[in-house]
Design a protein around this motif. Sequence first.
Motif, short mmCIF file in Angstrom:
data_model
loop_
_atom_site.label_atom_id
_atom_site.label_comp_id
_atom_site.label_asym_id
_atom_site.label_seq_id
_atom_site.Cartn_x
_atom_site.Cartn_y
_atom_site.Cartn_z
N VAL A 1 -12.59 0.32 -4.54
CA VAL A 1 -13.92 0.53 -5.11
C VAL A 1 -14.23 -0.55 -6.14
O VAL A 1 -15.35 -1.05 -6.22
N VAL A 2 -13.23 -0.95 -6.94
CA VAL A 2 -13.42 -2.02 -7.93
C VAL A 2 -13.91 -3.30 -7.24
O VAL A 2 -14.82 -3.97 -7.72
N LEU A 3 -13.32 -3.64 -6.11
CA LEU A 3 -13.74 -4.84 -5.39
C LEU A 3 -15.19 -4.74 -4.91
O LEU A 3 -15.95 -5.70 -4.98
N TYR A 4 -15.58 -3.57 -4.43
CA TYR A 4 -16.96 -3.39 -4.01
C TYR A 4 -17.92 -3.47 -5.20
O TYR A 4 -19.00 -4.05 -5.09
N VAL B 1 0.83 -1.20 0.00
CA VAL B 1 0.00 0.00 0.00
C VAL B 1 0.87 1.26 0.00
O VAL B 1 0.54 2.24 -0.66
N SER B 2 2.00 1.22 0.70
CA SER B 2 2.87 2.39 0.78
C SER B 2 3.44 2.78 -0.59
O SER B 2 3.89 3.90 -0.77
N LYS B 3 3.40 1.86 -1.56
CA LYS B 3 3.92 2.14 -2.91
C LYS B 3 2.81 2.60 -3.86
O LYS B 3 3.07 2.87 -5.02
N LYS B 4 1.56 2.63 -3.39
CA LYS B 4 0.43 3.04 -4.22
C LYS B 4 0.03 4.47 -3.90
O LYS B 4 0.10 4.90 -2.75
N SER B 5 -0.41 5.18 -4.92
CA SER B 5 -0.95 6.51 -4.69
C SER B 5 -2.31 6.38 -4.01
O SER B 5 -2.96 5.32 -4.11
N PRO B 6 -2.78 7.44 -3.36
CA PRO B 6 -4.13 7.38 -2.79
C PRO B 6 -5.18 7.07 -3.86
O PRO B 6 -6.14 6.36 -3.61
N ALA B 7 -4.97 7.58 -5.08
CA ALA B 7 -5.93 7.33 -6.16
C ALA B 7 -5.95 5.86 -6.55
O ALA B 7 -7.02 5.27 -6.70
N GLN B 8 -4.79 5.25 -6.73
CA GLN B 8 -4.74 3.84 -7.11
C GLN B 8 -5.34 2.97 -6.02
O GLN B 8 -6.11 2.05 -6.29
N TRP B 9 -5.01 3.26 -4.77
CA TRP B 9 -5.51 2.46 -3.66
C TRP B 9 -7.02 2.57 -3.54
O TRP B 9 -7.73 1.58 -3.35
N ALA B 10 -7.56 3.79 -3.68
CA ALA B 10 -9.01 3.98 -3.63
C ALA B 10 -9.68 3.27 -4.80
O ALA B 10 -10.70 2.59 -4.63
N TYR B 11 -9.11 3.41 -5.99
CA TYR B 11 -9.63 2.77 -7.20
C TYR B 11 -9.75 1.26 -7.01
O TYR B 11 -10.80 0.66 -7.26
N GLU B 12 -8.70 0.62 -6.55
CA GLU B 12 -8.69 -0.83 -6.40
C GLU B 12 -9.75 -1.30 -5.41
O GLU B 12 -10.43 -2.30 -5.62
N PHE C 1 -20.88 -6.24 -5.57
CA PHE C 1 -22.26 -5.79 -5.75
C PHE C 1 -22.86 -6.45 -6.99
O PHE C 1 -23.98 -6.97 -6.95
N GLU C 2 -22.09 -6.49 -8.08
CA GLU C 2 -22.59 -7.08 -9.32
C GLU C 2 -22.83 -8.58 -9.19
O GLU C 2 -23.75 -9.11 -9.81
N ILE D 1 -19.21 -4.29 -15.24
CA ILE D 1 -17.98 -3.50 -15.26
C ILE D 1 -17.01 -3.92 -14.18
O ILE D 1 -15.79 -3.92 -14.38
N GLY D 2 -17.48 -4.32 -13.02
CA GLY D 2 -16.58 -4.72 -11.93
C GLY D 2 -15.67 -5.86 -12.32
O GLY D 2 -14.48 -5.86 -12.01
N PHE D 3 -16.20 -6.84 -13.04
CA PHE D 3 -15.40 -7.97 -13.48
C PHE D 3 -14.34 -7.52 -14.47
O PHE D 3 -13.19 -7.96 -14.42
N ARG D 4 -14.71 -6.64 -15.41
CA ARG D 4 -13.73 -6.14 -16.39
C ARG D 4 -12.65 -5.31 -15.72
O ARG D 4 -11.49 -5.34 -16.12
N LEU D 5 -13.01 -4.54 -14.70
CA LEU D 5 -12.02 -3.72 -14.00
C LEU D 5 -11.01 -4.59 -13.26
O LEU D 5 -9.82 -4.30 -13.27
N VAL D 6 -11.46 -5.67 -12.63
CA VAL D 6 -10.53 -6.59 -11.96
C VAL D 6 -9.60 -7.22 -13.00
O VAL D 6 -8.39 -7.33 -12.78
N GLU D 7 -10.16 -7.65 -14.13
CA GLU D 7 -9.32 -8.22 -15.20
C GLU D 7 -8.27 -7.23 -15.67
O GLU D 7 -7.12 -7.58 -15.92
N ASP D 8 -8.64 -5.95 -15.78
CA ASP D 8 -7.71 -4.91 -16.21
C ASP D 8 -6.59 -4.72 -15.19
O ASP D 8 -5.42 -4.59 -15.56
N ILE D 9 -6.92 -4.73 -13.91
CA ILE D 9 -5.91 -4.60 -12.86
C ILE D 9 -4.95 -5.78 -12.92
O ILE D 9 -3.73 -5.62 -12.84
N GLU D 10 -5.52 -6.99 -13.08
CA GLU D 10 -4.67 -8.18 -13.17
C GLU D 10 -3.76 -8.14 -14.39
O GLU D 10 -2.59 -8.50 -14.32
N ALA D 11 -4.28 -7.68 -15.52
CA ALA D 11 -3.47 -7.59 -16.75
C ALA D 11 -2.35 -6.56 -16.57
O ALA D 11 -1.22 -6.78 -17.00
#
Length: 161
Positions: free
Chosen positions: A59-62, A46-57, A66-67, A141-151
């Motif tokens: 929210v993607v999980l939530y 987490v210390s290597k992630k920006s606040p934006a990246q950490w928040a993004y990741e 939800f989906e 969209i949540g599934f595609r966002l997780v795939e994008d993070i993994e890629a």
Amino acid sequence: MDDLIRTAAEAAEADALPRLHEVHSDETQRNAAKQTVPKCMTDTPVSKKSPAQWAYERVVLYLKNFEEQLDADHEVAMGFTGGDAGVLRIEGMGYFDPDIVTFYGQDGGGGRMQLVQHVSQLNVALRALPKAKREKPANRIGFRLVEDIEAGAALTQKKNT
């Protein structure tokens, strides 16, 4: 040590993350704590992630959680409080380091819509809306966002080897 001024809550959160704990009155209700966090999200401290990246990741999980609970006739959207913004049917999401998160989509009438928000003001109310196009499968969209993070994690790992 950086020059950022942080609240005690922010300092405690930065020290403790990533942790997740949720309790629902209905024990059968699936919550985000019961889903597997993709390894690519935990590979980078987490210390290597920006606040934006950490928040993004997170929210993607939530979003994905939800989906997973929606039937085939509903899609995820965001509701807004105050003003006349209504809802945003989420079609995409991103972040701009160090501190901006954005959501792309359509409003209830089908008009293009984008929310750009500072991570310190991030507040997302997920809502289920009937599918925009009844003849097509529901957008997940949540599934595609997780795939994008993994890629992205796989690409970064490949560059570093």
